[in-house]
Design an enzyme around this catalytic site. Structure first.
Site, PDB file in Angstrom:
ATOM      1  N   CYS A   1       5.544  -0.168   7.547  1.00 13.76           N
ATOM      2  CA  CYS A   1       5.232   1.045   6.795  1.00 13.76           C
ATOM      3  C   CYS A   1       6.454   1.416   5.971  1.00 13.76           C
ATOM      4  O   CYS A   1       7.564   1.478   6.492  1.00 13.76           O
ATOM      5  CB  CYS A   1       4.869   2.176   7.755  1.00 13.76           C
ATOM      6  SG  CYS A   1       4.427   3.699   6.899  1.00 13.76           S
ATOM      7  N   LEU A   2       6.249   1.664   4.678  1.00 17.06           N
ATOM      8  CA  LEU A   2       7.369   2.011   3.803  1.00 17.06           C
ATOM      9  C   LEU A   2       8.040   3.306   4.236  1.00 17.06           C
ATOM     10  O   LEU A   2       9.196   3.549   3.897  1.00 17.06           O
ATOM     11  CB  LEU A   2       6.883   2.146   2.350  1.00 17.06           C
ATOM     12  CG  LEU A   2       6.385   0.859   1.682  1.00 17.06           C
ATOM     13  CD1 LEU A   2       5.835   1.163   0.295  1.00 17.06           C
ATOM     14  CD2 LEU A   2       7.494  -0.179   1.600  1.00 17.06           C
TER      15      LEU A   2
ATOM     16  N   GLY B   1       0.839  -1.196   0.000  1.00 18.62           N
ATOM     17  CA  GLY B   1       0.000   0.000   0.000  1.00 18.62           C
ATOM     18  C   GLY B   1       0.872   1.243   0.000  1.00 18.62           C
ATOM     19  O   GLY B   1       2.007   1.212   0.477  1.00 18.62           O
TER      20      GLY B   1
ATOM     21  N   HIS C   1      -4.810   1.482   7.180  1.00 14.89           N
ATOM     22  CA  HIS C   1      -3.437   1.973   7.350  1.00 14.89           C
ATOM     23  C   HIS C   1      -3.175   3.142   6.392  1.00 14.89           C
ATOM     24  O   HIS C   1      -2.653   4.185   6.801  1.00 14.89           O
ATOM     25  CB  HIS C   1      -2.460   0.810   7.088  1.00 14.89           C
ATOM     26  CG  HIS C   1      -1.007   1.185   7.121  1.00 14.89           C
ATOM     27  ND1 HIS C   1      -0.114   0.612   7.994  1.00 14.89           N
ATOM     28  CD2 HIS C   1      -0.285   2.073   6.371  1.00 14.89           C
ATOM     29  CE1 HIS C   1       1.098   1.146   7.781  1.00 14.89           C
ATOM     30  NE2 HIS C   1       1.013   2.022   6.798  1.00 14.89           N
ATOM     31  N   GLU C   2      -3.579   2.963   5.133  1.00 12.38           N
ATOM     32  CA  GLU C   2      -3.317   4.011   4.139  1.00 12.38           C
ATOM     33  C   GLU C   2      -4.191   5.232   4.389  1.00 12.38           C
ATOM     34  O   GLU C   2      -3.748   6.371   4.218  1.00 12.38           O
ATOM     35  CB  GLU C   2      -3.537   3.470   2.724  1.00 12.38           C
ATOM     36  CG  GLU C   2      -2.659   2.279   2.349  1.00 12.38           C
ATOM     37  CD  GLU C   2      -1.184   2.487   2.650  1.00 12.38           C
ATOM     38  OE1 GLU C   2      -0.710   3.632   2.573  1.00 12.38           O
ATOM     39  OE2 GLU C   2      -0.509   1.495   2.979  1.00 12.38           O
TER      40      GLU C   2
ATOM     41  N   GLN D   1       2.958   9.938   1.351  1.00 11.07           N
ATOM     42  CA  GLN D   1       4.227   9.196   1.416  1.00 11.07           C
ATOM     43  C   GLN D   1       5.139   9.510   0.239  1.00 11.07           C
ATOM     44  O   GLN D   1       6.334   9.218   0.294  1.00 11.07           O
ATOM     45  CB  GLN D   1       3.967   7.685   1.450  1.00 11.07           C
ATOM     46  CG  GLN D   1       3.336   7.215   2.748  1.00 11.07           C
ATOM     47  CD  GLN D   1       3.168   5.704   2.742  1.00 11.07           C
ATOM     48  OE1 GLN D   1       2.222   5.190   2.188  1.00 11.07           O
ATOM     49  NE2 GLN D   1       4.094   5.007   3.353  1.00 11.07           N
TER      50      GLN D   1
ATOM     51  N   HIS E   1      -2.709   7.551   6.775  1.00 10.94           N
ATOM     52  CA  HIS E   1      -1.690   8.439   6.195  1.00 10.94           C
ATOM     53  C   HIS E   1      -2.315   9.740   5.691  1.00 10.94           C
ATOM     54  O   HIS E   1      -1.697  10.800   5.759  1.00 10.94           O
ATOM     55  CB  HIS E   1      -0.985   7.750   5.016  1.00 10.94           C
ATOM     56  CG  HIS E   1       0.157   6.867   5.418  1.00 10.94           C
ATOM     57  ND1 HIS E   1       1.277   7.327   6.066  1.00 10.94           N
ATOM     58  CD2 HIS E   1       0.361   5.539   5.257  1.00 10.94           C
ATOM     59  CE1 HIS E   1       2.123   6.327   6.283  1.00 10.94           C
ATOM     60  NE2 HIS E   1       1.590   5.220   5.799  1.00 10.94           N
TER      61      HIS E   1
HETATM   62 ZN    ZN Z   1       2.408   3.346   5.957  1.00 10.45          ZN
END
Ligand code: ZN
Length: 168
Positions: A94-95, A46, A136-137, A51, A140
């Site tokens: 998380c990236l 995701g 989760h996204e 991000q 963000h």
């Molecule tokens: Zn994340």
């Protein structure tokens, strides 16, 4: 297609709420395609606008591609209409916060309304990994990160790593 640079915590843009997408323009379609490519290359499941430094309310997910069945999905201006009472606890990464897996508890299912670039406005009950990943996204888009959802013990254990990343 160009890969986009992924911002890392504690970049302040990860903390700012994103703004609604006003129209599904060619630029937005291209951005979503680039975000999917960037997500696959990372590799992740995701990726949300903030991000990659784009402060707009959109994210992409694909929760099955790592098992060999790609299912790319694009969510523009997503809203949670309903969340299940049943909760799910699982480990999330998380990236933007590499190397810090966090145990997170969230509603197991959510009803989401969003704009899909191909089919327009949609409403769907998301379950399983898609429900977790979408929440989760969506976090963000509101400047919320998984480290905000840690319990006290986990926060303490992770604090040396977070401090090394620039956040004491
Ligand atoms: Zn994340």
């Amino acid at each position: 297609m160009p890969l986009l640079p992924i911002l890392h915590f504690p970049d302040p843009r990860l903390r700012r709420p994103a703004l609604p997408v006003e129209a599904v323009s060619d630029e937005i379609r291209q951005l979503a395609a680039d975000m999917l490519d960037t997500m696959y290359a990372a590799p992740g499941r995701g990726l949300a606008g903030p991000q990659v430094g784009v402060m707009l309310r959109l994210f992409v997910i694909d929760v099955t591609w790592k098992e060999g069945t790609p299912d790319p999905r694009i969510f523009i201006n997503p809203e949670i209409l309903d969340a299940s009472d049943a909760m799910h606890t699982g480990t999330e990464g998380c990236l933007s916060i590499p190397g810090i897996p966090v145990e997170v508890t969230r509603p197991a299912e959510v009803t989401l309304r969003w704009i899909d670039p191909d089919s327009g406005q949609r409403t769907e009950r998301l379950t399983g990994d898609a429900a977790i990943c979408a929440q989760h996204e969506l976090d963000h888009l509101n400047g919320r990160l998984i480290i905000d959802l840690m319990d006290e013990g986990a926060r303490l254990a992770a604090s040396p790593v977070l401090a090394a990343m620039g956040c004491a």
